[in-house]
Design a protein around this motif. Sequence first.
Motif, PDB file in Angstrom:
ATOM      1  N   ASN A 257      -9.153   4.643   0.716  1.00 35.68           N
ATOM      2  CA  ASN A 257      -7.819   4.775  -0.377  1.00 35.68           C
ATOM      3  C   ASN A 257      -6.783   4.484   0.881  1.00 35.68           C
ATOM      4  O   ASN A 257      -5.507   4.253   0.685  1.00 35.68           O
ATOM      5  CB  ASN A 257      -7.274   6.047  -0.663  1.00 35.68           C
ATOM      6  CG  ASN A 257      -8.002   5.964  -2.356  1.00 35.68           C
ATOM      7  OD1 ASN A 257      -9.304   6.105  -2.043  1.00 35.68           O
ATOM      8  ND2 ASN A 257      -7.137   5.908  -3.303  1.00 35.68           N
ATOM      9  N   ALA A 258      -7.041   4.712   2.224  1.00 33.35           N
ATOM     10  CA  ALA A 258      -6.314   4.847   4.147  1.00 33.35           C
ATOM     11  C   ALA A 258      -7.066   3.133   3.926  1.00 33.35           C
ATOM     12  O   ALA A 258      -6.246   3.318   5.350  1.00 33.35           O
ATOM     13  CB  ALA A 258      -6.564   5.597   4.625  1.00 33.35           C
TER      14      ALA A 258
ATOM     15  N   GLN B 105     -11.085  13.473  -8.838  1.00 33.03           N
ATOM     16  CA  GLN B 105     -10.618  12.261  -8.417  1.00 33.03           C
ATOM     17  C   GLN B 105     -10.950  10.253  -9.474  1.00 33.03           C
ATOM     18  O   GLN B 105     -10.250   9.933  -9.002  1.00 33.03           O
ATOM     19  CB  GLN B 105     -11.065  11.953  -7.677  1.00 33.03           C
ATOM     20  CG  GLN B 105     -11.257  10.622  -6.212  1.00 33.03           C
ATOM     21  CD  GLN B 105     -12.532  10.025  -5.749  1.00 33.03           C
ATOM     22  OE1 GLN B 105     -13.244  10.220  -5.708  1.00 33.03           O
ATOM     23  NE2 GLN B 105     -12.062   9.246  -5.020  1.00 33.03           N
TER      24      GLN B 105
ATOM     25  N   GLU C  36       1.660   9.951   0.210  1.00 31.79           N
ATOM     26  CA  GLU C  36       1.510   9.512  -1.412  1.00 31.79           C
ATOM     27  C   GLU C  36      -0.202   9.918  -1.664  1.00 31.79           C
ATOM     28  O   GLU C  36      -0.217   9.952  -2.926  1.00 31.79           O
ATOM     29  CB  GLU C  36       2.385   8.242  -1.433  1.00 31.79           C
ATOM     30  CG  GLU C  36       2.970   8.215  -3.205  1.00 31.79           C
ATOM     31  CD  GLU C  36       3.873   6.691  -3.352  1.00 31.79           C
ATOM     32  OE1 GLU C  36       3.283   6.291  -4.254  1.00 31.79           O
ATOM     33  OE2 GLU C  36       5.278   7.154  -1.874  1.00 31.79           O
ATOM     34  N   THR C  37      -1.124   8.776  -1.028  1.00 32.98           N
ATOM     35  CA  THR C  37      -1.949   8.968  -0.903  1.00 32.98           C
ATOM     36  C   THR C  37      -3.281   9.684  -1.432  1.00 32.98           C
ATOM     37  O   THR C  37      -4.309  10.554  -2.402  1.00 32.98           O
ATOM     38  CB  THR C  37      -2.968   7.738  -0.719  1.00 32.98           C
ATOM     39  OG1 THR C  37      -1.722   6.905  -1.063  1.00 32.98           O
ATOM     40  CG2 THR C  37      -4.115   7.655  -0.675  1.00 32.98           C
ATOM     41  N   PHE C  38      -3.171  10.719  -0.315  1.00 33.98           N
ATOM     42  CA  PHE C  38      -3.511  12.027   0.278  1.00 33.98           C
ATOM     43  C   PHE C  38      -3.433  13.462  -0.342  1.00 33.98           C
ATOM     44  O   PHE C  38      -3.759  14.565  -0.455  1.00 33.98           O
ATOM     45  CB  PHE C  38      -4.430  12.030   1.371  1.00 33.98           C
ATOM     46  CG  PHE C  38      -5.531  10.835   1.738  1.00 33.98           C
ATOM     47  CD1 PHE C  38      -6.639  11.097   1.796  1.00 33.98           C
ATOM     48  CD2 PHE C  38      -4.485   9.660   2.399  1.00 33.98           C
ATOM     49  CE1 PHE C  38      -7.819   9.801   2.247  1.00 33.98           C
ATOM     50  CE2 PHE C  38      -5.420   8.588   3.174  1.00 33.98           C
ATOM     51  CZ  PHE C  38      -6.337   8.476   2.736  1.00 33.98           C
TER      52      PHE C  38
ATOM     53  N   MET D  67       1.055  -1.438   0.318  1.00 33.30           N
ATOM     54  CA  MET D  67       0.110   0.039  -0.042  1.00 33.30           C
ATOM     55  C   MET D  67       0.949   1.307  -0.283  1.00 33.30           C
ATOM     56  O   MET D  67       1.750   1.564   1.103  1.00 33.30           O
ATOM     57  CB  MET D  67      -1.214  -0.035   1.228  1.00 33.30           C
ATOM     58  CG  MET D  67      -2.185   0.828   1.558  1.00 33.30           C
ATOM     59  SD  MET D  67      -3.038   0.463   2.565  1.00 33.30           S
ATOM     60  CE  MET D  67      -2.420   1.644   4.069  1.00 33.30           C
ATOM     61  N   PRO D  68       0.678   2.586  -1.122  1.00 28.95           N
ATOM     62  CA  PRO D  68       1.612   3.451  -0.757  1.00 28.95           C
ATOM     63  C   PRO D  68       1.263   4.431   0.297  1.00 28.95           C
ATOM     64  O   PRO D  68       0.275   4.154   0.690  1.00 28.95           O
ATOM     65  CB  PRO D  68       1.074   3.801  -2.276  1.00 28.95           C
ATOM     66  CG  PRO D  68      -0.661   3.770  -2.417  1.00 28.95           C
ATOM     67  CD  PRO D  68      -0.826   2.546  -1.432  1.00 28.95           C
TER      68      PRO D  68
ATOM     69  N   SER E 263      -6.493  12.423  -3.919  1.00 33.26           N
ATOM     70  CA  SER E 263      -5.827  14.179  -3.744  1.00 33.26           C
ATOM     71  C   SER E 263      -6.402  15.439  -4.266  1.00 33.26           C
ATOM     72  O   SER E 263      -6.680  16.542  -3.688  1.00 33.26           O
ATOM     73  CB  SER E 263      -4.506  13.911  -3.905  1.00 33.26           C
ATOM     74  OG  SER E 263      -3.605  13.258  -3.106  1.00 33.26           O
TER      75      SER E 263
ATOM     76  N   ASN F  97      -0.465  13.227  -2.992  1.00 29.12           N
ATOM     77  CA  ASN F  97       0.140  13.412  -3.937  1.00 29.12           C
ATOM     78  C   ASN F  97      -0.020  14.420  -5.070  1.00 29.12           C
ATOM     79  O   ASN F  97      -0.613  15.560  -5.633  1.00 29.12           O
ATOM     80  CB  ASN F  97      -0.406  12.614  -4.355  1.00 29.12           C
ATOM     81  CG  ASN F  97       0.800  12.282  -6.113  1.00 29.12           C
ATOM     82  OD1 ASN F  97       1.586  12.936  -6.492  1.00 29.12           O
ATOM     83  ND2 ASN F  97       0.288  10.660  -5.624  1.00 29.12           N
TER      84      ASN F  97
ATOM     85  N   TYR G  75      -7.453   8.285 -10.053  1.00 29.58           N
ATOM     86  CA  TYR G  75      -7.414   7.257  -9.238  1.00 29.58           C
ATOM     87  C   TYR G  75      -6.788   7.608  -8.073  1.00 29.58           C
ATOM     88  O   TYR G  75      -6.491   6.738  -7.448  1.00 29.58           O
ATOM     89  CB  TYR G  75      -7.346   5.427  -9.442  1.00 29.58           C
ATOM     90  CG  TYR G  75      -8.150   4.868 -10.459  1.00 29.58           C
ATOM     91  CD1 TYR G  75      -9.691   4.445 -10.499  1.00 29.58           C
ATOM     92  CD2 TYR G  75      -7.412   5.738 -11.808  1.00 29.58           C
ATOM     93  CE1 TYR G  75     -10.101   4.168 -11.580  1.00 29.58           C
ATOM     94  CE2 TYR G  75      -7.760   4.920 -13.202  1.00 29.58           C
ATOM     95  CZ  TYR G  75     -10.025   4.348 -12.911  1.00 29.58           C
ATOM     96  OH  TYR G  75     -10.453   3.881 -14.086  1.00 29.58           O
ATOM     97  N   ASN G  76      -7.531   8.690  -7.657  1.00 29.26           N
ATOM     98  CA  ASN G  76      -6.283   9.078  -5.912  1.00 29.26           C
ATOM     99  C   ASN G  76      -7.228   9.928  -5.863  1.00 29.26           C
ATOM    100  O   ASN G  76      -7.349  11.586  -6.179  1.00 29.26           O
ATOM    101  CB  ASN G  76      -5.194   9.878  -6.206  1.00 29.26           C
ATOM    102  CG  ASN G  76      -4.516  10.589  -5.556  1.00 29.26           C
ATOM    103  OD1 ASN G  76      -4.508  11.204  -4.560  1.00 29.26           O
ATOM    104  ND2 ASN G  76      -3.676   9.359  -4.778  1.00 29.26           N
TER     105      ASN G  76
END
Lengths: 223, 226
Positions: free
Chosen positions: B89-90, A185, A6-8, A1-2, A192, A10, A189-190
């Motif tokens: 995502n988390a 989003q 990086e996920t929120f 998992m990143p 951020s 980015n 697919y993110n």
Amino acid sequence: MPGFVETFFNLEIMRAALPYLLQGLGTTLLLVLLVVPLGIAGGLAVALLYRSPRRRVRWPLILYVDFFRAFPPLVLLIFLYAGLPFAGIEIGAFTAVAIGFFLNNSAYYGEVLRAGIESVPRGQWEAARSTGLSAPRAMLWVVLPQAVRNVLPDLVGNTLEVVKLTSLASVVALPELLFAARQAQSLTYNPSPIVLAAIIYLVLLWPFVRLLSRLEHRMLVSR
Amino acid sequence: MNAWDRFAATFLDTDVMARYLPDIAAGFATTVWLALLVVLAGLALGLALALLRSLRFRPLSALIVLHVDLFRALPPLVVIVLLYFAMPNAGWSPSGFVATWLALTLVLSAFAEEIFWGGILSVPKGQWEAARSTGLGFLATLTWVVLPQAIRVTIPPLTNRTIAITKGTALGSVVAVSEILASAQTAVSFSFNPSPLTLGAAAYVVLFFPVVLFGRWVETRFAWKR
């Protein structure tokens, strides 16, 4: 998992989404510039009509205000946007939002301004009239300024709510800030872009929340 | 067929309404349940935060103010979308119900804290000092002297704010909570008739209109005596 950042947060994705989100912000601000003056004008009309001594004028006004205080704005918006086309009335998302917000906001502003006008002692009105001011002038130059001052925290608070309410327009696909963020989003697919939208709302509205807190506390102390 | 008949046939189709009444009723129950949970948790959390702030321990107060400002500035729908679409995502995927409940609870707690705190501040300092000098402890003073006076001035604004935020349960429809609005919208797309939406709108009026009237009564009942 990143990783969390990086996920929120980015930055690469945020930078790519920024122009799109700023375009959304532009629509949000345009919407605010439209619905706030409309709502205040409608609310002022409600508050002024409420001064009528006739009960058959005041009664429907109370009903109007209470109805829209009880009715969720999103339901109103969906009704206008998805319901009216069945009656052959096609209105776009923008018109639906403008009409729905006008009905909802004028009820809320009406209630605030009514309380404001009622808080100004009747003697002010009588004194202004007796100096020879016409009724509209007495209202505009004597009563309203004091009324607005007396309910300033509520007025600012209500306007803050109206600005936040514009996010509902995303549900009827009006490309304002939240809608733009959702689109970005689903393209990347993110999450951020949504975080970025939340940050933009915060930067935009935080000063007003601070101002509101200070106004509210000042009102408390002055009592 | 005149205009009214046409309108009634479109928006007040009793056959369609009867068919989807059970769905809307189920949605009604979900809305009531969600609203109750939001009100209970939001007010309790708001009161707890206001009490913690009355300890006047600076770092803690700063955190509380941060929480309050954050959730007064963010639109509730943005909070719901963040919880529902970003949290997975988390590694945490809240259901639409939980996301809506948590978002509205956080928003209500922020507004409630601010109102309770205002109420506590509105109690004159002399009340504190008099109570403490009779030998009451900090907690006893707060519970028996300050809070009863504070709650009184907070009730009208608190009622109005609670109603406004509770109406936000309709936002749950955006994240697939089958409350009134979502059930009505589903029914519209199945029946290709807007009558379920009319029924849903009526359900909201039935649910919230008495609450608004109650709010008005509270406003006059607890009005400032000057």
